[in-house]
Write an enzyme that holds these catalytic residues in place. Structure first.
Site, PDB file in Angstrom:
ATOM      1  N   LYS A 111     -20.301  -1.207  -7.181  1.00 25.32           N
ATOM      2  CA  LYS A 111     -20.060  -2.102  -8.318  1.00 25.32           C
ATOM      3  C   LYS A 111     -21.078  -1.876  -9.427  1.00 25.32           C
ATOM      4  O   LYS A 111     -20.743  -1.961 -10.604  1.00 25.32           O
ATOM      5  CB  LYS A 111     -20.115  -3.571  -7.873  1.00 25.32           C
TER       6      LYS A 111
ATOM      7  N   LYS B 249      -5.004   0.204  -0.623  1.00 27.10           N
ATOM      8  CA  LYS B 249      -4.639  -1.186  -0.347  1.00 27.10           C
ATOM      9  C   LYS B 249      -4.246  -1.916  -1.644  1.00 27.10           C
ATOM     10  O   LYS B 249      -4.867  -1.673  -2.686  1.00 27.10           O
ATOM     11  CB  LYS B 249      -5.877  -1.855   0.265  1.00 27.10           C
TER      12      LYS B 249
ATOM     13  N   LYS C  25      -6.266  -6.817  -6.234  1.00 27.99           N
ATOM     14  CA  LYS C  25      -6.227  -7.635  -7.451  1.00 27.99           C
ATOM     15  C   LYS C  25      -6.761  -6.873  -8.644  1.00 27.99           C
ATOM     16  O   LYS C  25      -6.237  -6.975  -9.742  1.00 27.99           O
ATOM     17  CB  LYS C  25      -7.120  -8.867  -7.263  1.00 27.99           C
TER      18      LYS C  25
END
Ligand code: TRP
Length: 338
Positions: free
Chosen positions: A115, A196, A199
């Protein structure tokens, strides 16, 4: 005496929209287990702000997430469904745990490394994220934490922090266990069946997945665009090129609760993948229709959502008060007496 229920803690980020992968992979399981387990579902807005959030969007996403969880069938009387920032004990325990957590344990977390690479400026909160997560889990008598593989390291870290605290100040925390779903239980992206459904990808790529509030036409359109292979065989196969077809069949199977044989029988007369895609799209539309109707009712009644939130926050505060007091006592904080 009835056996005591396991306490299961889950944190849900109020960023982006909940999608079909969240629903099949997690939300449905919480609904199905709410009589047998004590499910705690915390909308983690304090975690969300480790990356900049637009204030209006954050507020909206918190309400929406909660409304969708209720519309999916979660009963606020059986489980504990609340907003993290309503319970200050999360931040308080996180600070205390910070002081027993070596910085090195945090800098080596892969999620932090990933991140922080995508951010121009990295906040201290992003580094500290897993400590807040440990506080969430350890505030309660959590037995189990269902998470994706990407979160395994954070649960291991939670155990390490709890263990270290217990060693320094005496047995205070129960050590939680992660529950990682098997590969087959995961719903993959419709645009890329090797990834996967997520969002964050859905935010920028609308045909990546199905939002729980998507209109029927959009659902059918997204399914029609789903990536499959150049063949025409509708089969459950683990072959890499069949991942797209398998994903569509798995979604259909999960929503209809049919066996593999029954699913294949439903598509026996399909002429190619076009029919398969429309069939899956229609099954999704049918399944989400009642959920979307309930959501609209809930969203229209702001007083109802507010009162659920208020009662849940009170319940959460009452539940973690004893643990926090025990932590402070163990560390030697002078108690406030009246
Ligand atoms: N980090 C989790 C995620 O990104 C969210 C989360 C926060 C969480 N606190 C938690 C998950 C506690 C499980 C338990 O998905």
């Amino acid at each position: 005496m009835a056996p005591t229920k396991s306490t299961v803690f889950s944190g849900i980020q109020p960023t982006g929209e909940l999608h079909l992968g969240n629903y099949i992979g997690a939300i449905r399981q919480w609904v199905a287990s709410q009589d047998d387990c004590f499910n705690i579902l915390c909308v983690v807005d304090l975690h969300a702000i480790t990356i900049h959030q637009d204030p209006a969007q954050l507020r909206d996403a918190c309400r929406k997430t909660l409304g969708l969880l209720l519309a999916s069938g979660l009963d606020a009387g059986k489980c504990l469904l609340y907003i993290q920032s309503h319970v200050t004990a999360h931040s308080e325990l996180a600070w205390i745990l910070n002081c027993v957590t070596p910085v090195g344990w945090l800098t080596r977390m892969t999620q932090f490394k990933d991140k922080s690479q995508t951010q121009e400026s990295v906040s201290t909160g992003l580094l500290d994220y897993p400590v807040l997560q440990a506080a969430d889990i350890l505030l309660f008598d959590t037995d189990l934490v269902p998470v994706g593989e990407d979160q395994r390291a954070h649960i291991e870290l939670t155990r390490d922090i709890a263990g270290r605290f217990n060693q320094l100040y005496g047995e205070t925390f129960r050590l939680p266990k992660p529950v990682i779903p098997t590969v087959g239980a995961r719903i993959m992206g419709l645009d890329d069946p090797t990834n996967k459904m997520s969002k964050s990808i859905l935010k920028d790529t609308p045909h990546h997945g199905i939002g729980l509030l998507d209109a029927p036409e959009k659902i059918i359109k997204t399914c029609k665009r789903a990536v499959t292979d150049s063949g025409s065989e509708i089969i459950f196969s683990d072959a890499p090129e069949k991942a797209g077809v398998r994903n569509l069949l798995s979604i259909y199977q999960a929503l209809t609760a049919k066996t593999e044989e029954e699913v294949l029988a439903d598509f026996a007369s399909a002429r190619g993948y076009g029919d398969l895609k429309v069939g899956v799209g229609e099954a999704i539309v049918d399944h989400l229709r009642p959920l979307q109707e309930r959501y609209r009712e809930i969203a229209a009644d702001t007083g109802y959502l507010d009162s659920v939130l208020h009662r849940s926050a009170e319940k959460a505060r009452a539940l973690c008060e004893t643990r926090l007091a025990a932590v402070k006592e163990a560390m030697g904080f002078l108690a406030e007496r009246s």
